[in-house]
Design a protein around this motif. Sequence first.
Motif, PDB file in Angstrom:
ATOM      1  N   GLN A 296       3.800   9.898  -9.648  1.00 47.19           N
ATOM      2  CA  GLN A 296       3.055  10.207 -10.871  1.00 47.19           C
ATOM      3  C   GLN A 296       2.492  11.627 -10.818  1.00 47.19           C
TER       4      GLN A 296
ATOM      5  N   GLU B 252       0.821  -1.196   0.000  1.00 44.48           N
ATOM      6  CA  GLU B 252       0.000   0.000   0.000  1.00 44.48           C
ATOM      7  C   GLU B 252       0.869   1.266   0.000  1.00 44.48           C
ATOM      8  N   SER B 253       1.926   1.255   0.807  1.00 47.70           N
ATOM      9  CA  SER B 253       2.851   2.393   0.843  1.00 47.70           C
ATOM     10  C   SER B 253       3.537   2.559  -0.502  1.00 47.70           C
ATOM     11  N   LYS B 254       3.906   1.436  -1.094  1.00 50.60           N
ATOM     12  CA  LYS B 254       4.554   1.465  -2.404  1.00 50.60           C
ATOM     13  C   LYS B 254       3.604   2.041  -3.447  1.00 50.60           C
ATOM     14  N   GLN B 255       2.336   1.648  -3.384  1.00 55.98           N
ATOM     15  CA  GLN B 255       1.329   2.159  -4.315  1.00 55.98           C
ATOM     16  C   GLN B 255       1.135   3.668  -4.118  1.00 55.98           C
ATOM     17  N   ARG B 256       1.039   4.135  -2.870  1.00 59.00           N
ATOM     18  CA  ARG B 256       0.873   5.571  -2.594  1.00 59.00           C
ATOM     19  C   ARG B 256       2.082   6.358  -3.070  1.00 59.00           C
ATOM     20  N   LEU B 257       3.274   5.788  -2.872  1.00 58.67           N
ATOM     21  CA  LEU B 257       4.492   6.445  -3.322  1.00 58.67           C
ATOM     22  C   LEU B 257       4.493   6.559  -4.850  1.00 58.67           C
TER      23      LEU B 257
ATOM     24  N   GLU C 215       1.869   6.693  -6.766  1.00 62.52           N
ATOM     25  CA  GLU C 215       0.876   7.714  -7.125  1.00 62.52           C
ATOM     26  C   GLU C 215       1.436   9.118  -6.912  1.00 62.52           C
ATOM     27  N   ARG C 216       2.134   9.324  -5.824  1.00 60.78           N
ATOM     28  CA  ARG C 216       2.736  10.641  -5.559  1.00 60.78           C
ATOM     29  C   ARG C 216       3.791  10.987  -6.608  1.00 60.78           C
TER      30      ARG C 216
END
Length: 105
Positions: free
Chosen positions: A25, A15-20, A22-23
């Motif tokens: 991007q 989840e942290s990897k996904q949020r990172l 997205e940020r």
Amino acid sequence: MTSASSSSARSLFAESKQRLAERVQVNMNNISSLARQIQRGSKSNELLTKAARDIASTENQMENSEENLKKMQLISVHIGYQFENIQKSAQLLTEIGEQVTAMQR
């Protein structure tokens, strides 16, 4: 319990990897938007410079036109004086002509 913690940690990491991602991007989109604005700004600077040069050129032409109009006004006044003198001379000629005819009688 270790497997539950491990699974939870993996989920949290993903989840942290996904949020990172997205940020990253969002930041990349913002950077590209900024680059486009800078590029537009540089073009507008070129346009402003060209417009300033054109105005300076036009200003010189307007000054020349103003000088020409002043000269034309002076010429017009002088032509008016010459016209008045020609009229006076023509009037004198007619008077002299009348005097000559009176003398011939």
